[in-house]
Design an enzyme around this catalytic site. Sequence first.
Site: not given
Length: 486
Positions: A95-96
């Site tokens: 996600e990051d």
Amino acid sequence: MVSKRNQSNCNLSYFDYNWGMNNVKEITSFLDNPSPKDLDLIQKAYAFSQKAHEGHLRKSGGPYFDHLFAVAKNIAELGMGVSTIAAGFLHDCIEDRKTTAEDIKKEFGDEILFLVEGVTKLGKIKYGGTNRYNESLRKFFLAVSKDLRVLIIKLCDRLHNMQTLEFLPKEKQLSIAQETLEIYAPLAYRLGIKKLQRELEDLSFAYLYPEKSKEIKKIMKEKRGEVEKHLDKFQKSLKKELAKNGITDFSMDHRVKSIYSLYKKMQKYKENVENIYDISALRIIVSKLSDCYKILGIIHGSWRPLPGRIKDYIASPKLNGYKSIHTTIFTGDGGIIEVQIRTEDMHKEAEHGIASHLSYKEEGVAGWIKELIEYQKEAGDEFVEGIKHDFFEERIFVFTPIGDVIDLPKGSSTIDFAYAIHTDVGDHMSGAKVNGKMVAITSTLVSGDRVEIETKKSAKPNQKWLPFCKTTMAKRRINNALDSKK
Ligand code: MN
């Protein structure tokens, strides 16, 4: 500041980690007899995550890796296996960061990728903050989790986010705390993971109701001091009494009620703390089941029990699987004390719930269903039965334009959706959009669809809609509207 977070005795605070303590041994020490392969996997996930999050900071200004370490540690503490711990280290890197699913698959294989992607998916669910749909949202969490290990990672992630919530803006603090209290803590309760439930509740409560929380803490402190004086004395006499009867294989400790559960109990008893006897309770843990009943007999032989307060949750466990014997006795010197008696296994299960049933040596994704069934047999848990039946096979979960979750039977159409929102919406439905595109009113929905209903005052239900309805409610409303037209 530090002391505030250190109240949670099981998890080190952010600042503790800043002292360079992110030692992988802190995590592997929770493993029971790990193989060299297990240890390698943890070490590898640790290093991979550290590298993936290099230069990545949290809102607090500290390294992001601290979060991943804390989450992995929370997971290990629950007694989960190495794949779940590894996935804890990796849960934010798709996600990051620039990490791809391919990267994880290549390094860690399908099972860990499955867990990481599950957590990523859960992260995308938005909480609308409207009570009405909370039950659907909780069910939805369970359904998309597919594997309960995903949900456990998510709960451990949320725990650490709550422990470091002070670094976020006020408004965010409130919405995250609310979501935690309404969605995450009840899920932890239903999975029987008392340890997580308690911490999630107390942390949220302090943010949402700071005044109440302070007040309860004060009452707790006063009451506790009073109860524990009696408790110490009672404990000594009891030890003698047990020794006289040949029982020496046990351990004792004090269990202190959580702030939030005391708050709820005080509401129930109309704020009268004198009626609450279990602020601090004596817990006796034995290795043999038969000793539980022997000890109960010995206690009742020497101290008078309060009528109506003897509970045998071993013979009839609570719905979430909790087992223990509770009794409340007069200490003879003016005190009243609750005593809880259970075996080591029951104790572990009471704290870790379903986590203690998910195999330590993980058998992979298929294994968990088997264990869930085992768990259900043991616990007679209708909730788990519900998960298996409804949520995985029979239900779909779709969204309103503002992100509320609506759960419907599989095969439902936009018409069912419209009636689930409101009778008027169904009765005046003129069109529907699914995921932003116009579709036929009779379209079948699938989990994850975002549905928008268009209405017109002049629009009316049509006989032809009926075959496309799955819910009794939609069928009944349509029939009503058709009848009233005749
Ligand atoms: Mn996270």
